[in-house]
Scaffold this motif. Structure first.
Motif, PDB file in Angstrom:
ATOM      1  N   TRP A 189      -5.610 -10.544  -1.726  1.00  0.00           N
ATOM      2  CA  TRP A 189      -6.234 -11.851  -1.554  1.00  0.00           C
ATOM      3  C   TRP A 189      -7.690 -11.784  -1.270  1.00  0.00           C
ATOM      4  O   TRP A 189      -8.183 -12.810  -0.942  1.00  0.00           O
ATOM      5  N   LEU A 190      -7.982 -10.466  -0.743  1.00  0.00           N
ATOM      6  CA  LEU A 190      -9.302 -10.384  -0.325  1.00  0.00           C
ATOM      7  C   LEU A 190     -10.550 -10.468  -1.542  1.00  0.00           C
ATOM      8  O   LEU A 190     -10.222 -10.240  -2.613  1.00  0.00           O
ATOM      9  N   LYS A 191     -11.575 -11.496  -1.099  1.00  0.00           N
ATOM     10  CA  LYS A 191     -12.526 -11.347  -2.067  1.00  0.00           C
ATOM     11  C   LYS A 191     -13.796 -11.058  -1.638  1.00  0.00           C
ATOM     12  O   LYS A 191     -14.677 -11.680  -1.153  1.00  0.00           O
ATOM     13  N   LYS A 192     -13.930  -9.646  -1.580  1.00  0.00           N
ATOM     14  CA  LYS A 192     -15.177  -9.032  -1.342  1.00  0.00           C
ATOM     15  C   LYS A 192     -15.441  -7.838  -2.314  1.00  0.00           C
ATOM     16  O   LYS A 192     -15.142  -6.782  -2.247  1.00  0.00           O
ATOM     17  N   GLY A 193     -16.348  -8.225  -3.154  1.00  0.00           N
ATOM     18  CA  GLY A 193     -16.804  -7.283  -4.189  1.00  0.00           C
ATOM     19  C   GLY A 193     -15.585  -6.426  -4.678  1.00  0.00           C
ATOM     20  O   GLY A 193     -14.715  -7.106  -5.381  1.00  0.00           O
ATOM     21  N   LEU A 194     -15.689  -5.210  -4.326  1.00  0.00           N
ATOM     22  CA  LEU A 194     -14.720  -4.429  -5.202  1.00  0.00           C
ATOM     23  C   LEU A 194     -13.924  -3.524  -4.035  1.00  0.00           C
ATOM     24  O   LEU A 194     -14.700  -2.845  -3.184  1.00  0.00           O
ATOM     25  N   LEU A 195     -12.648  -3.475  -4.158  1.00  0.00           N
ATOM     26  CA  LEU A 195     -11.984  -2.768  -3.046  1.00  0.00           C
ATOM     27  C   LEU A 195     -10.974  -1.835  -3.836  1.00  0.00           C
ATOM     28  O   LEU A 195     -10.189  -2.052  -4.574  1.00  0.00           O
ATOM     29  N   SER A 196     -11.353  -0.544  -3.327  1.00  0.00           N
ATOM     30  CA  SER A 196     -10.437   0.520  -4.020  1.00  0.00           C
ATOM     31  C   SER A 196      -9.637   1.203  -3.004  1.00  0.00           C
ATOM     32  O   SER A 196      -9.939   1.515  -2.049  1.00  0.00           O
ATOM     33  N   LEU A 197      -8.233   0.964  -3.006  1.00  0.00           N
ATOM     34  CA  LEU A 197      -7.184   1.502  -2.248  1.00  0.00           C
ATOM     35  C   LEU A 197      -6.666   2.837  -2.786  1.00  0.00           C
ATOM     36  O   LEU A 197      -5.989   2.694  -3.963  1.00  0.00           O
ATOM     37  N   GLY A 198      -7.250   3.983  -2.287  1.00  0.00           N
ATOM     38  CA  GLY A 198      -6.693   5.182  -2.967  1.00  0.00           C
ATOM     39  C   GLY A 198      -5.337   5.717  -2.124  1.00  0.00           C
ATOM     40  O   GLY A 198      -5.301   5.893  -0.879  1.00  0.00           O
ATOM     41  N   MET A 199      -4.385   5.628  -2.641  1.00  0.00           N
ATOM     42  CA  MET A 199      -2.878   6.303  -2.031  1.00  0.00           C
ATOM     43  C   MET A 199      -2.588   7.503  -2.380  1.00  0.00           C
ATOM     44  O   MET A 199      -3.240   8.194  -3.367  1.00  0.00           O
ATOM     45  N   GLN A 200      -1.532   8.121  -1.893  1.00  0.00           N
ATOM     46  CA  GLN A 200      -1.129   9.494  -2.071  1.00  0.00           C
ATOM     47  C   GLN A 200      -0.735   9.678  -3.618  1.00  0.00           C
ATOM     48  O   GLN A 200      -0.745  10.527  -4.424  1.00  0.00           O
ATOM     49  N   THR A 201      -0.316   8.364  -4.422  1.00  0.00           N
ATOM     50  CA  THR A 201       0.119   8.540  -5.750  1.00  0.00           C
ATOM     51  C   THR A 201      -0.979   7.693  -6.821  1.00  0.00           C
ATOM     52  O   THR A 201      -0.535   7.848  -8.087  1.00  0.00           O
TER      53      THR A 201
END
Length: 626
Positions: free
Chosen positions: A597-609
């Protein structure tokens, strides 16, 4: 006569003409001893172009035989020279027989080498070194240790050729107890200050996860060379401290030591484990300033580094810049797309790789199957699996994960039953994770039972099963699992989220208030949640795996480490800044929904997988951590 566990050694009554031997790798090649050269005793002889030269027929000059052996290009040629050695009575010459043992070792006939060694009435340090090193390089550690013990009993002098081979055998077998004994022997005979021996000891301690011992030994070295620095950089990365690895790299540069490509690959791998983009950029800039070329190994490592730091575009740029690519390079790029959930792009690379004339290997197929699994490409993944001629457990694990995520448990279990390779933790863990997604309690219990049989000391297995029970409200079983963990003295691995802001790494845990900007972070998060709920976001309290009331569940949910890191990132960066977040565990489903739902440019979530990338609130690639 020495004992040896290899079969079919020739008895001493048989002609030495029959002797030959297996993979005694030369004293030359050791990963911890790059200056292991063939001993001077065996070098500097005039060239002989033909090993069957007539000069051998009645020659008694050792240099002639050594030169002939140097020019041998296959085993039959070595045997021809060996014949002349026996005929002309040169077996008593140590220079000749050591070279003969050495050459046999290069052509992987170790049993005959040991027979030749065993028949020697006199041995010098070179003889022992070649034999011990041969067993080590062949992976015959029992005979390596046995031969070394015989060396000690016979009172032969030790040298810095033989010791690193035995230490390496301790490293490869993770035999830290024997490694400590060898360390004492090195100190007793004055080899503790030798660069090659010390580097081997540091490497051995590091591989045995005894990082404090490795550090203490490193600190005591009177002189630290490139080998020792590289070993320590790699050691800390392997032990889960990549930040320390990069600190060591900086100290090495300050110490005036210039890195080679092996060191640079080690540093790149440390950056990949750290997942910090500013560190990756720093290392890349260092390469460019020093005009290092993008060779296959370094380029492939950098593709992996950028992918794990959250920039698939930078990874692709490195890939496109490489003039030479091998199967490792292509596999790294395919895996990179897999990490980011871009399965179709990963699959698009496969025919391009084939058209370049390269054949896929096991790693290629693992990368393809992983990409399909994390992009929901079930049919494509099944089709790829049929191309694997001899699938290993990693290939099966990817397909089980693929089918499980799609809810096709019947096919998954049929495949498990047909497996001819041994099942490991990864396979059952993939199945257990799929059961969590679909709430399949009975199947989850079966998978958990197999997991705990393989490794009853892994707390993650208990936690995953407990979470499955909690998700369906079976609190009594949750309590039993937690009691079992307490009884076994196991603790849950805490979940952490790291965010990179202004070239710094910030760490958060659930409910964390230790950050200096804690009040502002919670205020920002509260404001975000209110806005998102007005926009339609509904918190999913099913992901709070505690038997508490609904209001408290919402409070716990709102203080998850992922949300705190996101709030801090939005609070601390400009509108056009890319926010990169890394977790040590899977992201929870509600935090994943929250991030959408966030609207902030580019959000990259790096997880263990893997990675989830969002732009303007829309999911651009496959989701991770379901």
């Amino acid at each position: 006569m020495f004992k040896c566990n290899s079969k079919s050694f020739v008895s001493k009554n048989e002609s030495l003409l029959l002797f030959s031997f297996s993979s005694t790798s030369s004293v030359l090649n050791s990963t911890t001893h790059p200056e292991f050269h063939e001993p001077l005793l065996l070098r500097s002889c005039p060239p002989v172009t033909d090993p069957s030269n007539s000069d051998l027929l009645h020659s008694f000059d050792p240099k002639i035989y050594v030169s002939a052996l140097i020019n041998c290009r296959n085993l039959p040629q070595i045997k021809q020279v060996h014949t002349q050695v026996v005929v002309n009575g040169m077996l008593k010459n140590l220079t000749v027989i050591n070279k003969l043992i050495y050459m046999y070792s290069l052509y992987k006939t170790l049993n005959y080498a040991h027979a030749l060694f065993d028949g020697m009435k006199e041995r010098d340090p070179v003889s022992w070194s070649v034999m011990v090193g041969g067993f080590t390089k062949a992976g015959d550690y029992m005979n390596c240790f046995d031969t070394f013990r015989q060396l000690i009993r016979f009172g032969s002098p030790l040298d810095n050729y033989t010791l690193p081979f035995v230490i390496r055998a301790c490293r490869d077998t993770m035999n830290s107890q024997l490694g400590r004994t060898l360390h004492q022997i090195c100190c007793k005979y004055g080899f503790d200050s030798d660069q090659f021996v010390s580097a081997s000891l540091v490497d051995m301690y590091a591989r045995c996860k005894m990082i404090d011992c490795a550090q203490n030994l490193f600190d005591q070295l009177p002189k630290r060379d490139l080998i020792t620095w590289t070993v320590m950089i790699g050691a800390y990365a392997e032990c889960g401290n990549p930040n320390v690895s990069l600190d060591f790299f900086n100290c090495m540069i300050e110490d005036g030591i210039s890195p080679d490509k092996i060191t640079l690959v080690t540093v790149v791998n440390a950056c990949a484990k750290l997942g910090a983009m500013h560190k990756a950029r720093f290392v890349h800039d260092y390469f460019r300033r020093r005009n290092f070329s993008l060779c296959v190994i370094l380029g492939s490592a950098m593709i992996d580094m950028y992918a794990k730091c959250g920039s698939i575009n930078s990874a692709r740029e490195i890939f496109d810049q490489m003039k030479e690519k091998n199967v490792i390079t292509w596999s790294a790029m395919i895996a990179a797309y897999g990490y980011h959930g871009q399965g179709k792009r990963a699959l698009d690379l496969f025919p391009l790789m084939l058209s370049s004339g390269l054949a896929p290997n096991r790693i290629t197929f693992t990368s393809l199957l992983y990409a399909c699994s994390h992009s929901g490409l079930v049919e494509e993944g099944v089709k790829i699996f049929t191309l694997v001629k001899e699938p290993d457990v990693k290939h099966y694990t990817c397909v089980i994960d693929l089918l499980g995520r799609a809810g096709r448990f019947k096919e998954a279990f049929e495949l498990i039953d047909k497996m001819e390779v041994e099942k490991d933790e990864g396979l059952w863990c993939a199945l257990l994770g799929a059961c969590r997604i679909h709430g399949r309690i009975e199947l989850a219990e079966k998978a958990a039972e197999s997991l705990l049989e393989l490794n009853p000391q892994n707390p993650g297995h208990y936690v995953l099963l407990s979470n499955i029970y909690a998700n369906v409200g079976k609190w009594e079983k949750v309590a039993k699992i937690r009691a079992l963990m307490t009884h076994n003295n196991l603790k849950k691995i805490p979940g952490w989220t790291w965010i990179e802001v202004n070239n710094g790494i910030h760490q958060f845990s659930v409910g964390d208030r230790s950050h200096r900007d804690s009040e502002e972070i919670y205020e920002k998060l509260k404001s975000l949640i209110l806005k998102l709920e007005l926009a339609g976001y509904v918190p999913d309290t099913n992901f709070v795996l505690h038997d508490v009331d609904e209001e408290l569940k919402r409070e716990v949910l709102y203080s998850h480490s992922e949300k705190l890191a996101i709030a801090f990132g939005l609070l601390s960066t400009r509108e056009d800044t890319c926010i990169r977040i890394r977790k040590n565990l899977r992201v929870c489903g509600d935090c994943h929904t929250f991030s959408k739902w966030l609207k902030k440019g580019l959000l990259s979530l790096g997880m263990q997988t893997g990675f989830t990338t969002l732009r303007e609130g829309f999911v651009l690639v496959g989701t991770i951590g379901n």
